[in-house]
Design a protein around this motif. Structure first.
Motif, PDB file in Angstrom:
ATOM      1  N   UNK A  10     -61.451   9.165  23.225  1.00 23.07           N
ATOM      2  CA  UNK A  10     -62.276   9.683  24.304  1.00 23.07           C
ATOM      3  C   UNK A  10     -61.433   9.840  25.568  1.00 23.07           C
ATOM      4  N   UNK A  11     -61.564  10.986  26.225  1.00 25.70           N
ATOM      5  CA  UNK A  11     -60.791  11.256  27.430  1.00 25.70           C
ATOM      6  C   UNK A  11     -59.402  11.804  27.182  1.00 25.70           C
ATOM      7  N   UNK A  12     -59.085  12.141  25.923  1.00 23.86           N
ATOM      8  CA  UNK A  12     -57.729  12.602  25.598  1.00 23.86           C
ATOM      9  C   UNK A  12     -57.510  14.085  25.896  1.00 23.86           C
ATOM     10  N   UNK A  13     -58.600  14.832  26.120  1.00 22.80           N
ATOM     11  CA  UNK A  13     -58.459  16.270  26.331  1.00 22.80           C
ATOM     12  C   UNK A  13     -58.561  17.065  25.051  1.00 22.80           C
ATOM     13  N   UNK A  14     -59.174  16.486  24.059  1.00 20.73           N
ATOM     14  CA  UNK A  14     -59.331  17.147  22.759  1.00 20.73           C
ATOM     15  C   UNK A  14     -60.091  18.464  22.879  1.00 20.73           C
ATOM     16  N   UNK A 138     -54.583   6.566  31.536  1.00 23.98           N
ATOM     17  CA  UNK A 138     -54.863   7.937  31.977  1.00 23.98           C
ATOM     18  C   UNK A 138     -56.238   8.374  31.497  1.00 23.98           C
ATOM     19  N   UNK A 139     -56.586   8.002  30.268  1.00 22.49           N
ATOM     20  CA  UNK A 139     -57.904   8.366  29.733  1.00 22.49           C
ATOM     21  C   UNK A 139     -59.012   7.682  30.525  1.00 22.49           C
ATOM     22  N   UNK A 153     -67.516   0.950  31.859  1.00 19.11           N
ATOM     23  CA  UNK A 153     -68.105   1.730  30.782  1.00 19.11           C
ATOM     24  C   UNK A 153     -67.025   2.523  30.051  1.00 19.11           C
ATOM     25  N   UNK A 154     -66.079   3.065  30.804  1.00 20.86           N
ATOM     26  CA  UNK A 154     -64.993   3.831  30.191  1.00 20.86           C
ATOM     27  C   UNK A 154     -64.178   2.960  29.241  1.00 20.86           C
TER      28      UNK A 154
END
Length: 201
Positions: A10-14, A138-139, A153-154
């Protein structure tokens, strides 16, 4: 038909990578969109989620309050598994249907954009597994900045997924998304060369 599994934490820019692959002409089956479809008002999964996580996860119009569900579903592994047990069978069935439609249409390659590809062992069903990789800190900062999550939460959502090491171990191709868009474009171009080569084998 070549099945390309695309995943990343999650948050990787997929999603950005999926959009770039789509711009190169590849059809994309988006598991997140399918996940939204299976919990629309009137769908059986929505009623089951309300029973499992509380009827107040439904908005006044009967739609799902996704953020409230997330705070309850990702609190620990037990609740995450409960969420998955309700939604994943429906997602799997709809995904199979969309693959069949693509194959019937004569597509040579299809991207399956799936966050939990490796978590659920679905990488073994793919001909090529592409993992988008970004360091965890970074994510977290991206999730806080762009999705409005709290840092707590992240981090909880990151912890609910498998480790980066497990995901990378399943990769045939790793896309490093720690840098600028130009760097990402170059990696996508290289990936497309590989994909086109596999299509003609």
């Amino acid at each position: 038909m070549l099945r390309i599994g695309l995943t990343g934490g999650i948050g990787s820019g997929k999603t950005t990578v999926a959009d770039l692959l789509r711009s190169h002409g590849l059809p994309v089956i988006d598991a997140d969109l399918i996940a939204r479809d299976v919990v629309k008002p009137g769908e059986p999964a929505l009623a089951e989620l309300a029973e499992a996580f509380g009827h107040d996860i439904l908005n006044e119009d009967g739609s799902l309050n996704r953020s409230l569900l997330a705070t309850r579903a990702f609190v620990d592994a037990k609740h995450t598994e409960l969420l998955n047990s309700i939604t994943h069978p429906r997602i799997k069935a709809e995904t199979a249907r969309r693959f069949a439609v693509a194959e019937a249409a004569g597509e040579k390659a299809v991207v399956y954009d799936m966050p939990l590809l490796v978590d659920n062992g679905l990488d073994k069903d793919m001909d090529l597994v592409v993992v988008v990789n970004v360091d965890a800190e970074t994510r977290v900062s991206r999730l806080v900045k762009w999705r409005g999550l709290t840092e707590e939460d992240a981090r909880r959502r990151l912890d609910a997924q498998i480790s980066d090491e497990q995901r990378l171990a399943a990769a045939d191709v790793v896309i490093d998304n720690n840098g600028h868009l130009e760097c990402l474009d170059r990696q996508i171009a290289d990936l497309m060369v590989r994909i086109r080569g596999l299509e003609v084998e």
